[in-house]
Design a protein around this motif. Structure first.
Motif, PDB file in Angstrom:
ATOM      1  N   PHE A  25     -37.080 -73.774  -7.196  1.00 33.80           N
ATOM      2  CA  PHE A  25     -36.592 -74.964  -7.859  1.00 33.80           C
ATOM      3  C   PHE A  25     -35.870 -75.899  -6.897  1.00 33.80           C
ATOM      4  N   SER A  26     -36.228 -75.907  -5.621  1.00 27.21           N
ATOM      5  CA  SER A  26     -35.462 -76.664  -4.641  1.00 27.21           C
ATOM      6  C   SER A  26     -35.363 -78.135  -4.992  1.00 27.21           C
ATOM      7  N   HIS A  27     -36.381 -78.703  -5.605  1.00 22.59           N
ATOM      8  CA  HIS A  27     -36.337 -80.119  -5.926  1.00 22.59           C
ATOM      9  C   HIS A  27     -35.347 -80.405  -7.051  1.00 22.59           C
ATOM     10  N   ALA A  28     -35.085 -79.450  -7.913  1.00 23.50           N
ATOM     11  CA  ALA A  28     -34.258 -79.680  -9.093  1.00 23.50           C
ATOM     12  C   ALA A  28     -32.828 -80.049  -8.748  1.00 23.50           C
ATOM     13  N   ALA A  29     -32.320 -79.639  -7.600  1.00 16.18           N
ATOM     14  CA  ALA A  29     -30.919 -79.856  -7.287  1.00 16.18           C
ATOM     15  C   ALA A  29     -30.693 -80.979  -6.278  1.00 16.18           C
ATOM     16  N   GLU A  30     -31.624 -81.884  -6.141  1.00 13.03           N
ATOM     17  CA  GLU A  30     -31.449 -82.980  -5.196  1.00 13.03           C
ATOM     18  C   GLU A  30     -30.538 -84.041  -5.796  1.00 13.03           C
ATOM     19  N   MET A  31     -29.530 -84.451  -5.032  1.00 10.58           N
ATOM     20  CA  MET A  31     -28.610 -85.461  -5.539  1.00 10.58           C
ATOM     21  C   MET A  31     -29.373 -86.764  -5.767  1.00 10.58           C
ATOM     22  N   GLY A  32     -29.046 -87.418  -6.856  1.00 13.15           N
ATOM     23  CA  GLY A  32     -29.736 -88.638  -7.247  1.00 13.15           C
ATOM     24  C   GLY A  32     -30.771 -88.393  -8.326  1.00 13.15           C
ATOM     25  N   ASP A  33     -31.272 -87.162  -8.414  1.00 12.78           N
ATOM     26  CA  ASP A  33     -32.232 -86.811  -9.469  1.00 12.78           C
ATOM     27  C   ASP A  33     -31.493 -86.682 -10.798  1.00 12.78           C
ATOM     28  N   LYS A  34     -32.246 -86.775 -11.873  1.00 11.13           N
ATOM     29  CA  LYS A  34     -31.690 -86.499 -13.198  1.00 11.13           C
ATOM     30  C   LYS A  34     -31.305 -85.028 -13.257  1.00 11.13           C
ATOM     31  N   ALA A  35     -30.181 -84.758 -13.866  1.00 12.70           N
ATOM     32  CA  ALA A  35     -29.766 -83.375 -14.071  1.00 12.70           C
ATOM     33  C   ALA A  35     -30.673 -82.771 -15.136  1.00 12.70           C
ATOM     34  N   THR A  36     -31.223 -81.611 -14.840  1.00 14.40           N
ATOM     35  CA  THR A  36     -32.094 -80.926 -15.793  1.00 14.40           C
ATOM     36  C   THR A  36     -31.272 -80.430 -16.972  1.00 14.40           C
ATOM     37  N   ASP A  37     -31.766 -80.712 -18.166  1.00 13.92           N
ATOM     38  CA  ASP A  37     -31.065 -80.315 -19.378  1.00 13.92           C
ATOM     39  C   ASP A  37     -31.126 -78.797 -19.561  1.00 13.92           C
ATOM     40  N   PHE A  38     -30.113 -78.254 -20.199  1.00  8.81           N
ATOM     41  CA  PHE A  38     -30.072 -76.827 -20.520  1.00  8.81           C
ATOM     42  C   PHE A  38     -29.164 -76.617 -21.714  1.00  8.81           C
ATOM     43  N   THR A  39     -29.274 -75.455 -22.316  1.00  6.88           N
ATOM     44  CA  THR A  39     -28.403 -75.030 -23.410  1.00  6.88           C
ATOM     45  C   THR A  39     -27.880 -73.644 -23.064  1.00  6.88           C
ATOM     46  N   LEU A  40     -26.569 -73.460 -23.192  1.00  9.47           N
ATOM     47  CA  LEU A  40     -25.947 -72.159 -22.960  1.00  9.47           C
ATOM     48  C   LEU A  40     -24.916 -71.892 -24.050  1.00  9.47           C
ATOM     49  N   GLY A  45     -18.655 -69.243 -28.715  1.00 10.11           N
ATOM     50  CA  GLY A  45     -19.815 -68.738 -29.439  1.00 10.11           C
ATOM     51  C   GLY A  45     -20.830 -69.797 -29.829  1.00 10.11           C
ATOM     52  N   LYS A  46     -20.510 -71.052 -29.573  1.00  4.06           N
ATOM     53  CA  LYS A  46     -21.391 -72.156 -29.942  1.00  4.06           C
ATOM     54  C   LYS A  46     -22.342 -72.462 -28.777  1.00  4.06           C
ATOM     55  N   ASN A  47     -23.577 -72.841 -29.082  1.00  7.79           N
ATOM     56  CA  ASN A  47     -24.513 -73.286 -28.047  1.00  7.79           C
ATOM     57  C   ASN A  47     -24.192 -74.733 -27.682  1.00  7.79           C
ATOM     58  N   LEU A  48     -24.032 -75.002 -26.387  1.00  6.53           N
ATOM     59  CA  LEU A  48     -23.787 -76.356 -25.915  1.00  6.53           C
ATOM     60  C   LEU A  48     -24.942 -76.786 -25.031  1.00  6.53           C
ATOM     61  N   LYS A  49     -25.305 -78.052 -25.163  1.00  3.26           N
ATOM     62  CA  LYS A  49     -26.444 -78.615 -24.440  1.00  3.26           C
ATOM     63  C   LYS A  49     -25.945 -79.717 -23.514  1.00  3.26           C
ATOM     64  N   LEU A  50     -26.364 -79.690 -22.250  1.00  2.00           N
ATOM     65  CA  LEU A  50     -25.913 -80.685 -21.285  1.00  2.00           C
ATOM     66  C   LEU A  50     -26.172 -82.107 -21.786  1.00  2.00           C
ATOM     67  N   SER A  51     -27.336 -82.353 -22.360  1.00  2.00           N
ATOM     68  CA  SER A  51     -27.689 -83.713 -22.789  1.00  2.00           C
ATOM     69  C   SER A  51     -26.759 -84.254 -23.880  1.00  2.00           C
ATOM     70  N   GLU A  52     -26.015 -83.388 -24.563  1.00  2.00           N
ATOM     71  CA  GLU A  52     -25.043 -83.842 -25.560  1.00  2.00           C
ATOM     72  C   GLU A  52     -23.920 -84.648 -24.924  1.00  2.00           C
ATOM     73  N   TYR A  53     -23.766 -84.550 -23.619  1.00  2.00           N
ATOM     74  CA  TYR A  53     -22.678 -85.219 -22.906  1.00  2.00           C
ATOM     75  C   TYR A  53     -23.144 -86.468 -22.158  1.00  2.00           C
ATOM     76  N   ARG A  54     -24.391 -86.888 -22.405  1.00  2.00           N
ATOM     77  CA  ARG A  54     -24.900 -88.119 -21.794  1.00  2.00           C
ATOM     78  C   ARG A  54     -23.966 -89.253 -22.186  1.00  2.00           C
ATOM     79  N   GLY A  55     -23.661 -90.120 -21.248  1.00  2.00           N
ATOM     80  CA  GLY A  55     -22.700 -91.197 -21.493  1.00  2.00           C
ATOM     81  C   GLY A  55     -21.323 -90.860 -20.955  1.00  2.00           C
ATOM     82  N   GLN A  56     -21.121 -89.594 -20.580  1.00  2.00           N
ATOM     83  CA  GLN A  56     -19.867 -89.168 -19.965  1.00  2.00           C
ATOM     84  C   GLN A  56     -20.127 -88.763 -18.519  1.00  2.00           C
ATOM     85  N   VAL A  57     -19.092 -88.750 -17.717  1.00  2.00           N
ATOM     86  CA  VAL A  57     -19.166 -88.172 -16.382  1.00  2.00           C
ATOM     87  C   VAL A  57     -18.980 -86.674 -16.578  1.00  2.00           C
TER      88      VAL A  57
END
Length: 170
Positions: A25-40, A45-57
């Motif tokens: 996945f070397s290309h996935a972590a290049e600065m300037g690229d879109k951050a790949t979405d994930f859920t953890l 106990g709640k599932n959180l998704k990175l894309s839920e924070y779009r609009g924030q730093v």
């Protein structure tokens, strides 16, 4: 003796899995690229998704309870979070250990109010090519990865603060 051997095997397997992840996945972590979405799953106990924070730093901070620099950095991250959260800043602390009970135990003595997520299978740390503990990635409001920090030494929090402030102004 068994504890030290287990820790060594865990570190070795984590290193190998992170190395394999950096090859795949070397290309996935290049600065300037879109951050790949994930859920953890979060500590609560709640599932959180990175894309839920779009609009924030967003600061992604990959850490482990066995990592001394991670433990040293955690209260400083909490200070940054408290200072800038009202302005649209969030920290997602991503614990990379298979056994999340160790992280939960540590968080009883090091209190943080930002979300803690569990990457028990190291899928997200592989996706983001995490090769050092801690690893911090700062993502802008548009979801672009802008800053990467590997490891932690006293004073890094000043660079974090400068970068967060700059991104909040954009």
């Amino acid at each position: 003796m068994f504890g030290h051997r287990f820790k060594f095997i865990f570190h070795l397997s984590l290193s190998l899995s992170l190395l394999m992840g950096s090859i795949s996945f070397s290309h996935a972590a290049e600065m300037g690229d879109k951050a790949t979405d994930f859920t953890l799953k979060s500590l609560g106990g709640k599932n959180l998704k990175l894309s839920e924070y779009r609009g924030q730093v967003v600061m992604l901070n990959f850490w482990a309870s066995w990592c001394a620099p991670c433990r040293q950095e955690m209260p400083l991250l909490e200070d940054l979070y408290k200072k800038y959260k009202r302005l649209g800043f969030i920290i997602l602390g991503v614990n990379v250990e298979r056994d999340s009970s160790k992280a939960s135990s540590l968080l009883k003595s090091i209190k943080v109010s930002f979300p803690i997520l569990f990457d028990n299978e190291n899928k997200i740390s592989k996706l983001y090519t995490v090769t050092a503990m801690p690893t911090t990635i700062i993502i802008d409001r548009d979801g672009n990865m802008r800053y990467l920090h590997k490891g932690y030494k006293p004073g890094y929090e000043l660079a974090y603060q400068k970068q967060i402030k700059a991104l909040l102004r954009e």
